[in-house]
Every structure is written in structure tokens, then in C-alpha cells.
Design a protein around this motif. Structure first.
Motif, PDB file in Angstrom:
ATOM      1  N   LEU A  54     -48.514 -18.838 -34.176  1.00  0.00           N
ATOM      2  CA  LEU A  54     -48.420 -18.313 -32.810  1.00  0.00           C
ATOM      3  C   LEU A  54     -47.941 -19.379 -31.828  1.00  0.00           C
ATOM      4  N   LYS A  55     -48.433 -20.603 -31.979  1.00  0.00           N
ATOM      5  CA  LYS A  55     -48.048 -21.676 -31.060  1.00  0.00           C
ATOM      6  C   LYS A  55     -46.577 -22.041 -31.202  1.00  0.00           C
ATOM      7  N   SER A  56     -45.977 -21.706 -32.337  1.00  0.00           N
ATOM      8  CA  SER A  56     -44.552 -22.009 -32.514  1.00  0.00           C
ATOM      9  C   SER A  56     -43.677 -21.165 -31.588  1.00  0.00           C
ATOM     10  N   PHE A  57     -44.223 -20.079 -31.028  1.00  0.00           N
ATOM     11  CA  PHE A  57     -43.468 -19.217 -30.122  1.00  0.00           C
ATOM     12  C   PHE A  57     -43.588 -19.648 -28.660  1.00  0.00           C
ATOM     13  N   LYS A  92     -55.445 -16.890 -27.638  1.00  0.00           N
ATOM     14  CA  LYS A  92     -56.832 -16.899 -27.151  1.00  0.00           C
ATOM     15  C   LYS A  92     -57.730 -16.071 -28.079  1.00  0.00           C
ATOM     16  N   GLN A  93     -57.249 -14.907 -28.502  1.00  0.00           N
ATOM     17  CA  GLN A  93     -58.027 -14.063 -29.412  1.00  0.00           C
ATOM     18  C   GLN A  93     -58.230 -14.756 -30.757  1.00  0.00           C
ATOM     19  N   THR A  94     -57.200 -15.433 -31.241  1.00  0.00           N
ATOM     20  CA  THR A  94     -57.299 -16.144 -32.510  1.00  0.00           C
ATOM     21  C   THR A  94     -58.276 -17.308 -32.389  1.00  0.00           C
ATOM     22  N   ASN A  95     -58.266 -17.999 -31.240  1.00  0.00           N
ATOM     23  CA  ASN A  95     -59.234 -19.085 -31.010  1.00  0.00           C
ATOM     24  C   ASN A  95     -60.661 -18.559 -31.043  1.00  0.00           C
ATOM     25  N   LEU A 137     -62.018 -18.235 -43.783  1.00  0.00           N
ATOM     26  CA  LEU A 137     -61.552 -17.663 -42.516  1.00  0.00           C
ATOM     27  C   LEU A 137     -61.050 -18.746 -41.561  1.00  0.00           C
ATOM     28  N   ILE A 138     -61.683 -19.908 -41.591  1.00  0.00           N
ATOM     29  CA  ILE A 138     -61.266 -21.007 -40.720  1.00  0.00           C
ATOM     30  C   ILE A 138     -59.828 -21.403 -41.043  1.00  0.00           C
ATOM     31  N   LYS A 139     -59.512 -21.552 -42.327  1.00  0.00           N
ATOM     32  CA  LYS A 139     -58.148 -21.923 -42.734  1.00  0.00           C
ATOM     33  C   LYS A 139     -57.148 -20.846 -42.322  1.00  0.00           C
ATOM     34  N   GLN A 140     -57.541 -19.594 -42.484  1.00  0.00           N
ATOM     35  CA  GLN A 140     -56.661 -18.475 -42.135  1.00  0.00           C
ATOM     36  C   GLN A 140     -56.376 -18.448 -40.629  1.00  0.00           C
ATOM     37  N   GLU A 141     -57.419 -18.602 -39.814  1.00  0.00           N
ATOM     38  CA  GLU A 141     -57.242 -18.577 -38.360  1.00  0.00           C
ATOM     39  C   GLU A 141     -56.434 -19.779 -37.876  1.00  0.00           C
ATOM     40  N   GLU A 142     -56.637 -20.945 -38.491  1.00  0.00           N
ATOM     41  CA  GLU A 142     -55.859 -22.123 -38.113  1.00  0.00           C
ATOM     42  C   GLU A 142     -54.381 -21.927 -38.442  1.00  0.00           C
ATOM     43  N   ALA A 143     -54.098 -21.284 -39.577  1.00  0.00           N
ATOM     44  CA  ALA A 143     -52.704 -21.009 -39.945  1.00  0.00           C
ATOM     45  C   ALA A 143     -52.079 -20.030 -38.946  1.00  0.00           C
ATOM     46  N   LYS A 144     -52.866 -19.053 -38.500  1.00  0.00           N
ATOM     47  CA  LYS A 144     -52.375 -18.099 -37.493  1.00  0.00           C
ATOM     48  C   LYS A 144     -52.034 -18.820 -36.190  1.00  0.00           C
ATOM     49  N   LEU A 145     -52.921 -19.747 -35.789  1.00  0.00           N
ATOM     50  CA  LEU A 145     -52.686 -20.501 -34.548  1.00  0.00           C
ATOM     51  C   LEU A 145     -51.393 -21.301 -34.605  1.00  0.00           C
TER      52      LEU A 145
END
Length: 141
Positions: free
Chosen positions: A85-88, A57-60, A74-82
């Protein structure tokens, strides 16, 4: 246990010098450690999933801010983080699967939102995000 999986992936990211994964995994591990310390016992799967959902939620929110500022880096970085995180999270249910579960559990037309969410939240915890859950419940009632 999610914590050990995160720690193993963190070690791998450190060996491979993957700074993005290392940063995300460090934050997630810290959040899990803190919650475990506050509870004074090992976390349940639901509690671990709730922490991962909070990080997502914070990353979104950060992604929305980057999109408003039109910062492609930053958009690419945040999408990679998502993605990481979603893999967990456990397999997420589709809207059709959610509708079937809620109908089976007794959510019907004419029910108020509060009653419907009391049924939906424990049933769907970790299987879908809050926004999707709310949207499906509203469509059913």
C-alpha cells in the motif's frame, strides 16, 4: 492516474497467482472505484492519496490487533500489505523536512493546535501520515 496503476498491478498479481497482492489490490481498486462513482467524476491525486492512506490506517489497526494477539502469521501478512500500500503513496517527508515546511508556512510557538493543523493539513496532504504530522506540529507549538 493511480487507478490504472493499481489495475495493471492487479492483472500482474493474478497472472503470477500472488494471492496477497491480489487481495490488497482488489480492495484498493474497489475503494477507488466506489469513491469515483460517488463523486461522479474522476478523482484528484489528493483524493486518491486519501483513499490509500485510509487503507493504510485500517491495515495498521489490523496489525496492532495481530500483535496484541501474538499472531506471527497475521503480523507478517499485514506488514506485507503495508509495504504494498505504501508503494502507492508519493515520497513521504522526514520529520526534519516537515519542520522546515511548517516553519516556513508560519507555524510558530504559542499557536493553538487547531490553527497550526489548518496550515499543516493542506500543506502536507499525502506527504506524511496524520500521526507524524500531529507529533511534529505539537513539537513546534
Amino acid at each position: 492516474m493511480l487507478k490504472t496503476t493499481v489495475f495493471e498491478q492487479l492483472k500482474k498479481a493474478m497472472r503470477e497467482k500472488d494471492t496477497l497482492s491480489k487481495g490488497v489490490l482488489t480492495l484498493l481498486k474497489s475503494a477507488l472505484d466506489l469513491a469515483e462513482k460517488e463523486k461522479g467524476a474522476a478523482l484528484s491525486t489528493e483524493e486518491e492519496t486519501a483513499i490509500v492512506n485510509r487503507e493504510i490506517k485500517q491495515t495498521n489497526q489490523a496489525l496492532e490487533g495481530a500483535q496484541k494477539a501474538q499472531r506471527d502469521d497475521l503480523i507478517k501478512q499485514e506488514e506485507a500489505k503495508l509495504v504494498l500500500l505504501k508503494s502507492f503513496l508519493p515520497k513521504q517527508l522526514s520529520e526534519d523536512e516537515i519542520i522546515a515546511l511548517l516553519t516556513e508556512a508560519g507555524v510558530t510557538k504559542g499557536m493553538n493546535m487547531g490553527e497550526a493543523m489548518k496550515i499543516a493539513k493542506p500543506l502536507l496532504a499525502g506527504k506524511t501520515d496524520g500521526g507524524t504530522m500531529s507529533k511534529v506540529v505539537k513539537s513546534l507549538i
